[in-house]
Write a protein that holds these residues in place. Structure first.
Motif, PDB file in Angstrom:
ATOM      1  N   GLY A   1     126.013  56.760  41.319  1.00  0.00           N
ATOM      2  CA  GLY A   1     124.940  55.821  41.010  1.00  0.00           C
ATOM      3  C   GLY A   1     123.584  56.499  41.022  1.00  0.00           C
ATOM      4  N   THR A   2     122.575  55.792  40.542  1.00  0.00           N
ATOM      5  CA  THR A   2     121.240  56.379  40.458  1.00  0.00           C
ATOM      6  C   THR A   2     120.542  56.385  41.810  1.00  0.00           C
ATOM      7  OG1 THR A   2     120.366  54.229  39.757  1.00  0.00           O
ATOM      8  CG2 THR A   2     120.897  55.811  38.035  1.00  0.00           C
ATOM      9  N   ALA A   3     119.640  57.316  41.968  1.00  0.00           N
ATOM     10  CA  ALA A   3     118.906  57.477  43.224  1.00  0.00           C
ATOM     11  C   ALA A   3     117.803  56.426  43.347  1.00  0.00           C
ATOM     12  CB  ALA A   3     118.297  58.874  43.290  1.00  0.00           C
ATOM     13  N   PRO A   4     117.494  56.002  44.560  1.00  0.00           N
ATOM     14  CA  PRO A   4     116.395  55.047  44.734  1.00  0.00           C
ATOM     15  C   PRO A   4     115.049  55.705  44.473  1.00  0.00           C
ATOM     16  CG  PRO A   4     117.194  55.806  46.861  1.00  0.00           C
ATOM     17  CD  PRO A   4     118.135  56.371  45.835  1.00  0.00           C
ATOM     18  N   ALA A   5     114.068  54.892  44.149  1.00  0.00           N
ATOM     19  CA  ALA A   5     112.717  55.402  43.932  1.00  0.00           C
ATOM     20  C   ALA A   5     112.087  55.744  45.277  1.00  0.00           C
ATOM     21  CB  ALA A   5     111.869  54.357  43.215  1.00  0.00           C
ATOM     22  N   PRO A   6     111.543  56.945  45.444  1.00  0.00           N
ATOM     23  CA  PRO A   6     110.888  57.292  46.705  1.00  0.00           C
ATOM     24  C   PRO A   6     109.512  56.641  46.806  1.00  0.00           C
ATOM     25  CG  PRO A   6     110.690  59.104  45.161  1.00  0.00           C
ATOM     26  CD  PRO A   6     111.537  58.058  44.485  1.00  0.00           C
ATOM     27  N   ALA A   7     109.037  56.529  48.014  1.00  0.00           N
ATOM     28  CA  ALA A   7     107.689  56.005  48.209  1.00  0.00           C
ATOM     29  C   ALA A   7     106.664  57.054  47.794  1.00  0.00           C
ATOM     30  CB  ALA A   7     107.492  55.623  49.677  1.00  0.00           C
ATOM     31  N   ALA A   8     105.549  56.594  47.264  1.00  0.00           N
ATOM     32  CA  ALA A   8     104.477  57.522  46.884  1.00  0.00           C
ATOM     33  C   ALA A   8     103.832  58.090  48.141  1.00  0.00           C
ATOM     34  CB  ALA A   8     103.438  56.801  46.034  1.00  0.00           C
ATOM     35  N   ALA A   9     103.586  59.388  48.148  1.00  0.00           N
ATOM     36  CA  ALA A   9     102.938  60.026  49.291  1.00  0.00           C
ATOM     37  C   ALA A   9     101.458  59.636  49.334  1.00  0.00           C
ATOM     38  CB  ALA A   9     103.078  61.542  49.193  1.00  0.00           C
ATOM     39  N   PRO A  10     100.911  59.411  50.522  1.00  0.00           N
ATOM     40  CA  PRO A  10      99.489  59.061  50.625  1.00  0.00           C
ATOM     41  C   PRO A  10      98.613  60.135  49.989  1.00  0.00           C
ATOM     42  CG  PRO A  10     100.610  58.755  52.734  1.00  0.00           C
ATOM     43  CD  PRO A  10     101.575  59.469  51.835  1.00  0.00           C
ATOM     44  N   GLY A  11      97.638  59.693  49.201  1.00  0.00           N
ATOM     45  CA  GLY A  11      96.686  60.626  48.606  1.00  0.00           C
ATOM     46  C   GLY A  11      97.206  61.408  47.429  1.00  0.00           C
ATOM     47  N   CYS A  12      98.386  61.057  46.908  1.00  0.00           N
ATOM     48  CA  CYS A  12      98.943  61.813  45.790  1.00  0.00           C
ATOM     49  C   CYS A  12      98.197  61.471  44.507  1.00  0.00           C
ATOM     50  CB  CYS A  12     100.433  61.531  45.636  1.00  0.00           C
ATOM     51  SG  CYS A  12     100.830  59.830  45.215  1.00  0.00           S
ATOM     52  N   LEU A  13      98.227  62.394  43.560  1.00  0.00           N
ATOM     53  CA  LEU A  13      97.585  62.179  42.277  1.00  0.00           C
ATOM     54  C   LEU A  13      98.350  61.134  41.474  1.00  0.00           C
ATOM     55  CD1 LEU A  13      96.889  65.876  41.177  1.00  0.00           C
ATOM     56  CD2 LEU A  13      95.263  64.259  42.171  1.00  0.00           C
ATOM     57  N   SER A  14      97.660  60.466  40.568  1.00  0.00           N
ATOM     58  CA  SER A  14      98.356  59.569  39.658  1.00  0.00           C
ATOM     59  C   SER A  14      99.257  60.395  38.748  1.00  0.00           C
ATOM     60  CB  SER A  14      97.350  58.799  38.804  1.00  0.00           C
ATOM     61  OG  SER A  14      96.742  59.666  37.852  1.00  0.00           O
ATOM     62  N   PRO A  15     100.345  59.816  38.225  1.00  0.00           N
ATOM     63  CA  PRO A  15     101.224  60.581  37.345  1.00  0.00           C
ATOM     64  C   PRO A  15     100.501  61.208  36.157  1.00  0.00           C
ATOM     65  CG  PRO A  15     102.330  58.583  38.036  1.00  0.00           C
ATOM     66  CD  PRO A  15     100.920  58.482  38.530  1.00  0.00           C
ATOM     67  N   ASP A  16      99.550  60.501  35.563  1.00  0.00           N
ATOM     68  CA  ASP A  16      98.838  61.059  34.409  1.00  0.00           C
ATOM     69  C   ASP A  16      97.920  62.199  34.809  1.00  0.00           C
ATOM     70  OD1 ASP A  16     100.025  59.336  32.526  1.00  0.00           O
ATOM     71  OD2 ASP A  16      98.579  57.754  32.980  1.00  0.00           O
ATOM     72  N   ARG A  17      97.267  62.075  35.946  1.00  0.00           N
ATOM     73  CA  ARG A  17      96.400  63.157  36.428  1.00  0.00           C
ATOM     74  C   ARG A  17      97.241  64.388  36.768  1.00  0.00           C
ATOM     75  NH1 ARG A  17      91.610  63.620  39.495  1.00  0.00           N
ATOM     76  NH2 ARG A  17      91.171  65.858  39.679  1.00  0.00           N
ATOM     77  N   LEU A  18      98.379  64.179  37.418  1.00  0.00           N
ATOM     78  CA  LEU A  18      99.245  65.302  37.749  1.00  0.00           C
ATOM     79  C   LEU A  18      99.753  65.978  36.481  1.00  0.00           C
ATOM     80  CD1 LEU A  18     100.804  66.984  39.850  1.00  0.00           C
ATOM     81  CD2 LEU A  18     102.652  65.301  39.675  1.00  0.00           C
ATOM     82  N   ALA A  19     100.100  65.196  35.454  1.00  0.00           N
ATOM     83  CA  ALA A  19     100.557  65.778  34.196  1.00  0.00           C
ATOM     84  C   ALA A  19      99.474  66.665  33.594  1.00  0.00           C
ATOM     85  CB  ALA A  19     100.943  64.675  33.220  1.00  0.00           C
ATOM     86  N   ALA A  20      98.226  66.209  33.626  1.00  0.00           N
ATOM     87  CA  ALA A  20      97.128  67.011  33.079  1.00  0.00           C
ATOM     88  C   ALA A  20      96.961  68.306  33.853  1.00  0.00           C
ATOM     89  CB  ALA A  20      95.838  66.198  33.108  1.00  0.00           C
ATOM     90  N   GLU A  21      97.033  68.240  35.172  1.00  0.00           N
ATOM     91  CA  GLU A  21      96.884  69.453  35.977  1.00  0.00           C
ATOM     92  C   GLU A  21      98.061  70.404  35.767  1.00  0.00           C
ATOM     93  OE1 GLU A  21      95.818  68.950  40.023  1.00  0.00           O
ATOM     94  OE2 GLU A  21      94.002  67.785  39.562  1.00  0.00           O
ATOM     95  N   THR A  22      99.260  69.846  35.637  1.00  0.00           N
ATOM     96  CA  THR A  22     100.436  70.685  35.370  1.00  0.00           C
ATOM     97  C   THR A  22     100.285  71.374  34.017  1.00  0.00           C
ATOM     98  OG1 THR A  22     101.832  69.199  36.668  1.00  0.00           O
ATOM     99  CG2 THR A  22     102.942  70.698  35.149  1.00  0.00           C
ATOM    100  N   ALA A  23      99.841  70.639  33.016  1.00  0.00           N
ATOM    101  CA  ALA A  23      99.641  71.222  31.691  1.00  0.00           C
ATOM    102  C   ALA A  23      98.614  72.333  31.727  1.00  0.00           C
ATOM    103  CB  ALA A  23      99.230  70.136  30.701  1.00  0.00           C
ATOM    104  N   ASP A  24      97.557  72.154  32.520  1.00  0.00           N
ATOM    105  CA  ASP A  24      96.541  73.201  32.637  1.00  0.00           C
ATOM    106  C   ASP A  24      97.134  74.477  33.228  1.00  0.00           C
ATOM    107  OD1 ASP A  24      94.616  71.600  31.539  1.00  0.00           O
ATOM    108  OD2 ASP A  24      93.543  71.209  33.415  1.00  0.00           O
ATOM    109  N   ILE A  25      98.018  74.332  34.208  1.00  0.00           N
ATOM    110  CA  ILE A  25      98.611  75.501  34.862  1.00  0.00           C
ATOM    111  C   ILE A  25      99.469  76.300  33.895  1.00  0.00           C
ATOM    112  CG2 ILE A  25     100.267  76.216  36.639  1.00  0.00           C
ATOM    113  CD1 ILE A  25      99.243  73.825  38.321  1.00  0.00           C
ATOM    114  N   ILE A  26     100.193  75.613  33.019  1.00  0.00           N
ATOM    115  CA  ILE A  26     101.101  76.308  32.103  1.00  0.00           C
ATOM    116  C   ILE A  26     100.546  76.358  30.684  1.00  0.00           C
ATOM    117  CG2 ILE A  26     103.123  75.701  33.479  1.00  0.00           C
ATOM    118  CD1 ILE A  26     103.794  73.567  31.410  1.00  0.00           C
ATOM    119  N   SER A  27      99.245  76.114  30.527  1.00  0.00           N
ATOM    120  CA  SER A  27      98.664  75.986  29.186  1.00  0.00           C
ATOM    121  C   SER A  27      98.780  77.250  28.352  1.00  0.00           C
ATOM    122  CB  SER A  27      97.194  75.565  29.281  1.00  0.00           C
ATOM    123  OG  SER A  27      96.431  76.541  29.977  1.00  0.00           O
ATOM    124  N   ASP A  28      98.871  78.414  28.993  1.00  0.00           N
ATOM    125  CA  ASP A  28      98.937  79.654  28.219  1.00  0.00           C
ATOM    126  C   ASP A  28     100.316  79.908  27.628  1.00  0.00           C
ATOM    127  OD1 ASP A  28     100.258  80.197  30.567  1.00  0.00           O
ATOM    128  OD2 ASP A  28      99.201  82.062  31.003  1.00  0.00           O
TER     129      ASP A  28
END
Length: 254
Positions: free
Chosen positions: A114-141
């Motif tokens: 069966g599928t895994a349960p959704a974990p709780a969001a960690a306090p102070g974590c970035l929004s998914p869209d902000r994290l995606a932008a930062e991840t893209a910046d890291i691998i942009s080259d």
């Protein structure tokens, strides 16, 4: 009848190409806009802000392994269904059963857990869209940015008829149904695509070993090539090293 301009024609985009080439011949409208130059930090966020109101989302197109980009990937939009037509858990269970019958000595994998349960969001974590932008910046080259007509990140592969997992499933929309489920449960965003590779950012990664191990079964079903250690012991190793607290997941289909 009133015709509405394609969303890609409504943006003033920097140098790039409107791609309509597919493995079955020219598509009836542009599948994506593809930048002429390598991506740079900050580009993702700018394209996201400009494109999202028009139903356009950014994704890095990674080049390498002898290809020049999506024009060489034999995109197949005409053979791709709608992700909404598929149930994520049913798709995963079918993949699991196919894998189990193809392998020997994996008694532990007889039943789909069966599928895994959704974990709780960690306090102070970035929004998914902000994290995606930062991840893209890291691998942009590693590639060039594209804009794809899609309302949610999980649908990007289906929107262009991406054929990277062709040897695993010839309808990428079925994998996109799983990506939608991961988007809802784990805050994933599709950050990059290569000829047969995918990277996603993970806004809510599993925070315990039990959560990671439950999710590892889904990854094995989704992309068996991602786990190259001996099974079933390798499933625990993959969970601990690649999933527990990890904000990027990487996939590769042989």
């Amino acid at each position: 009848m009133t015709t509405h301009p394609h969303p890609l024609s409504r943006l003033h985009l920097p140098g790039g190409t409107l791609l309509d080439a597919t493995g079955d011949g020219p598509w009836h409208e542009p599948l994506l806009w593809y930048a002429d130059r390598p991506a740079r930090p900050g580009d993702w966020a700018r394209l996201y802000e400009a494109g999202r109101p028009l139903g356009l989302l950014p994704v890095l197109m990674e080049t390498g392994r002898g290809d020049d980009g999506p024009q060489d990937w034999e995109l197949r939009p005409g053979r791709t269904s709608d992700p909404g037509d598929h149930d994520a858990e049913q798709v995963l269970e079918e993949y699991w059963q196919d894998f189990r019958f193809a392998e020997e000595g994996l008694e532990e994998l007889i039943r789909w857990p069966g599928t895994a349960p959704a974990p709780a969001a960690a306090p102070g974590c970035l929004s998914p869209d902000r994290l995606a932008a930062e991840t893209a910046d890291i691998i942009s080259d590693s590639g060039r940015l594209a804009l794809v007509p899609a309302l949610r990140s999980a649908d990007i592969p289906a929107a262009i008829g991406w054929s990277g997992p062709l040897n695993h499933d010839n309808d990428v929309a079925r994998l996109c149904a799983v990506l939608r489920s991961w988007e809802d449960r784990f805050g994933i965003r599709v950050v990059s695509l290569g000829f047969d590779t995918m990277k996603v950012s993970v806004g809510r990664p599993p925070g315990t070993g039990a959560e990671a191990y439950a999710l590892a079964a889904e990854h094995l079903a989704f992309c068996p090539d991602a786990i190259d250690a001996e099974l079933p012991e390798g499933l625990r190793m993959y969970a601990d090293m690649e999933l527990l607290g990890q904000e990027v997941w990487s996939f590769w289909w042989d």
